[in-house]
Design a protein around this motif. Structure first.
Motif, PDB file in Angstrom:
ATOM      1  N   ARG A 132      -2.305  31.132 -31.871  1.00  0.00           N
ATOM      2  CA  ARG A 132      -1.022  30.949 -31.200  1.00  0.00           C
ATOM      3  C   ARG A 132      -0.263  29.782 -31.829  1.00  0.00           C
ATOM      4  N   ARG A 133       1.029  29.750 -31.643  1.00  0.00           N
ATOM      5  CA  ARG A 133       1.865  28.672 -32.182  1.00  0.00           C
ATOM      6  C   ARG A 133       1.870  27.517 -31.191  1.00  0.00           C
ATOM      7  N   VAL A 134       1.202  26.436 -31.534  1.00  0.00           N
ATOM      8  CA  VAL A 134       1.063  25.324 -30.607  1.00  0.00           C
ATOM      9  C   VAL A 134       2.290  24.415 -30.663  1.00  0.00           C
ATOM     10  N   ASN A 135       2.510  23.689 -29.572  1.00  0.00           N
ATOM     11  CA  ASN A 135       3.565  22.682 -29.514  1.00  0.00           C
ATOM     12  C   ASN A 135       2.943  21.340 -29.886  1.00  0.00           C
ATOM     13  N   LEU A 136       3.373  20.787 -31.017  1.00  0.00           N
ATOM     14  CA  LEU A 136       2.744  19.572 -31.528  1.00  0.00           C
ATOM     15  C   LEU A 136       2.853  18.407 -30.552  1.00  0.00           C
ATOM     16  N   ALA A 137       3.978  18.309 -29.867  1.00  0.00           N
ATOM     17  CA  ALA A 137       4.187  17.179 -28.963  1.00  0.00           C
ATOM     18  C   ALA A 137       3.356  17.331 -27.700  1.00  0.00           C
ATOM     19  N   ILE A 147       1.148  29.367 -41.312  1.00  0.00           N
ATOM     20  CA  ILE A 147       1.571  30.421 -42.232  1.00  0.00           C
ATOM     21  C   ILE A 147       2.635  31.250 -41.515  1.00  0.00           C
ATOM     22  N   THR A 148       3.827  31.242 -42.060  1.00  0.00           N
ATOM     23  CA  THR A 148       4.939  31.867 -41.362  1.00  0.00           C
ATOM     24  C   THR A 148       6.030  32.260 -42.348  1.00  0.00           C
ATOM     25  N   SER A 149       6.980  33.029 -41.894  1.00  0.00           N
ATOM     26  CA  SER A 149       8.128  33.379 -42.727  1.00  0.00           C
ATOM     27  C   SER A 149       9.361  32.590 -42.318  1.00  0.00           C
ATOM     28  N   ASP A 150       9.220  31.755 -41.272  1.00  0.00           N
ATOM     29  CA  ASP A 150      10.337  30.887 -40.895  1.00  0.00           C
ATOM     30  C   ASP A 150       9.793  29.565 -40.369  1.00  0.00           C
ATOM     31  N   THR A 151      10.625  28.555 -40.362  1.00  0.00           N
ATOM     32  CA  THR A 151      10.200  27.234 -39.921  1.00  0.00           C
ATOM     33  C   THR A 151      10.918  26.850 -38.640  1.00  0.00           C
ATOM     34  N   ASN A 152      10.298  25.939 -37.909  1.00  0.00           N
ATOM     35  CA  ASN A 152      10.883  25.419 -36.669  1.00  0.00           C
ATOM     36  C   ASN A 152      11.603  24.119 -37.011  1.00  0.00           C
ATOM     37  N   THR A 153      12.900  24.091 -36.756  1.00  0.00           N
ATOM     38  CA  THR A 153      13.683  22.924 -37.153  1.00  0.00           C
ATOM     39  C   THR A 153      13.321  21.665 -36.367  1.00  0.00           C
ATOM     40  N   LEU A 154      12.525  21.810 -35.305  1.00  0.00           N
ATOM     41  CA  LEU A 154      12.078  20.626 -34.573  1.00  0.00           C
ATOM     42  C   LEU A 154      11.135  19.781 -35.425  1.00  0.00           C
ATOM     43  N   MET A 273       3.328  21.183 -41.077  1.00  0.00           N
ATOM     44  CA  MET A 273       4.408  20.822 -40.162  1.00  0.00           C
ATOM     45  C   MET A 273       4.020  19.601 -39.335  1.00  0.00           C
ATOM     46  N   TYR A 274       5.004  18.755 -39.079  1.00  0.00           N
ATOM     47  CA  TYR A 274       4.761  17.522 -38.345  1.00  0.00           C
ATOM     48  C   TYR A 274       6.099  16.965 -37.884  1.00  0.00           C
ATOM     49  N   TYR A 275       6.063  16.057 -36.918  1.00  0.00           N
ATOM     50  CA  TYR A 275       7.287  15.379 -36.515  1.00  0.00           C
ATOM     51  C   TYR A 275       7.666  14.352 -37.572  1.00  0.00           C
ATOM     52  N   ARG A 276       8.941  14.284 -37.902  1.00  0.00           N
ATOM     53  CA  ARG A 276       9.390  13.354 -38.946  1.00  0.00           C
ATOM     54  C   ARG A 276       8.983  11.921 -38.640  1.00  0.00           C
ATOM     55  N   SER A 277       9.034  11.555 -37.369  1.00  0.00           N
ATOM     56  CA  SER A 277       8.666  10.188 -36.993  1.00  0.00           C
ATOM     57  C   SER A 277       7.199   9.896 -37.281  1.00  0.00           C
ATOM     58  N   LYS A 278       6.365  10.945 -37.320  1.00  0.00           N
ATOM     59  CA  LYS A 278       4.935  10.767 -37.558  1.00  0.00           C
ATOM     60  C   LYS A 278       4.640  10.376 -38.991  1.00  0.00           C
ATOM     61  N   TYR A 279       5.588  10.658 -39.910  1.00  0.00           N
ATOM     62  CA  TYR A 279       5.312  10.413 -41.318  1.00  0.00           C
ATOM     63  C   TYR A 279       5.195   8.917 -41.615  1.00  0.00           C
ATOM     64  N   ALA A 280       5.694   8.070 -40.700  1.00  0.00           N
ATOM     65  CA  ALA A 280       5.515   6.628 -40.859  1.00  0.00           C
ATOM     66  C   ALA A 280       4.062   6.232 -40.670  1.00  0.00           C
TER      67      ALA A 280
END
Length: 310
Positions: A132-137, A147-154, A273-280
């Protein structure tokens, strides 16, 4: 002098709001319920407002509580980011939570994570496998290998590889059935069908600019590519499976590519995929940078196929 709430009291309040219960917050924070209740009462007294309305059955935030919660979460995030930046001066350490699909996780992600752990002995990883597609937050994952054919802009999405699908079967199956020389010959074969790879019960084959669509008869249909792989290895029919699952079996000649001059018209992309803020966070950044380095211009399994002349 005005005394404001301490960071620990703010953290306790945030956890109460998140879980909707003082007792649940106490369990999560490894505190006694009375300690959590006292912390909340002290914070309310210091701020001079009521943050929580309590009844015998429910707990809700007041209007002031909603406002303070937004600021509390921002403060906690700022503190975590500050600590993450401080950790950049040393090697990554701590716990990383990763989620992946079951098939990719079993076959590829577990291997990649083992290699990463060898580089960073002070890191431990929790790898959750589910389709299933989990909600990272909401579920507190740091990175999703999706693995997908589209990305989540979140989320931020780093492309790692293109996932191609391969038509294949065991030598035993191919030797016991009519030869497959062109896509039309598939119609009379036993097929192992992954529903997402069919359109109106048809498989599509591309060769140059030519596209052939063939009605398939499903000897076995399953939403698990791992189950279909086992059936293909057992000689039950022709399957259309992702290259990351079958590359090793093709190189070891347990499976043979059917119609190698053709390829499926369906492709997907593997992303981290990850939250941009997490990249810090140096832990998250080191893991993603490691993955990008491991894939490079092509994926590990495609390199295996290329080296074997496939």
């Amino acid at each position: 002098m005005k005394h404001f709430g301490s960071l620990s009291q703010i953290s306790v309040f945030s956890k109460i709001a998140e879980l909707g219960s003082l007792s649940a917050a106490a369990r999560e924070l490894n505190l006694t319920p009375s300690a959590v209740s006292k912390s909340l009462a002290q914070l309310e007294e210091r701020l001079g407002v009521l943050l929580v309305k309590r009844s015998t059955r429910s707990l809700t935030l007041t209007e002031h509580g909603q406002i303070i919660l937004e600021r509390a979460n921002a403060i906690i995030a700022d503190v975590e980011n500050t600590l993450d930046i401080a950790r950049q001066f040393g090697r990554p350490e701590g716990s990383l939570r990763v989620t992946s699909s079951i098939a990719f996780g079993c076959k590829q992600a577990s291997v990649l994570i083992s290699q990463y752990l060898n580089l960073y002995p002070k890191v431990d990883v929790n790898l959750a496998l589910e389709d299933r597609r989990v909600n990272l937050a909401e579920e507190k994952y740091d990175v999703a290998l999706r693995i997908t054919s589209d990305t989540n802009t979140l989320y931020a999405a780093r492309k790692l590889a293109t996932i191609r699908w391969i038509y294949c079967a065991s030598a035993d199956y191919l030797g016991a059935h009519d030869p497959v020389r062109c896509p039309a010959d598939i119609a009379g074969q036993a097929c192992l069908v992954y529903p997402q790879m069919t359109r109106d019960n048809r498989w599509s084959f591309i060769k140059g600019d030519s596209v052939s669509q063939v009605q398939v008869k499903a000897r076995l249909s399953s939403n698990s590519s791992l189950a279909l792989l086992e059936a293909a290895l057992a000689g039950q029919g022709i399957a259309c499976l992702p290259a990351y699952l079958v590359a090793e079996h093709i190189v070891r000649q347990r499976l043979k590519i059917v119609l190698p001059a053709y390829h499926s018209d369906v492709q997907h992309t593997l992303y981290a995929m990850y939250y941009r803020s997490k990249y810090a966070n140096p832990l998250v950044r080191s893991f993603i940078d490691f993955l990008v380095g491991e894939f490079g211009d092509s994926s590990p399994w495609e390199r295996i196929l290329e080296q074997a002349g496939q």
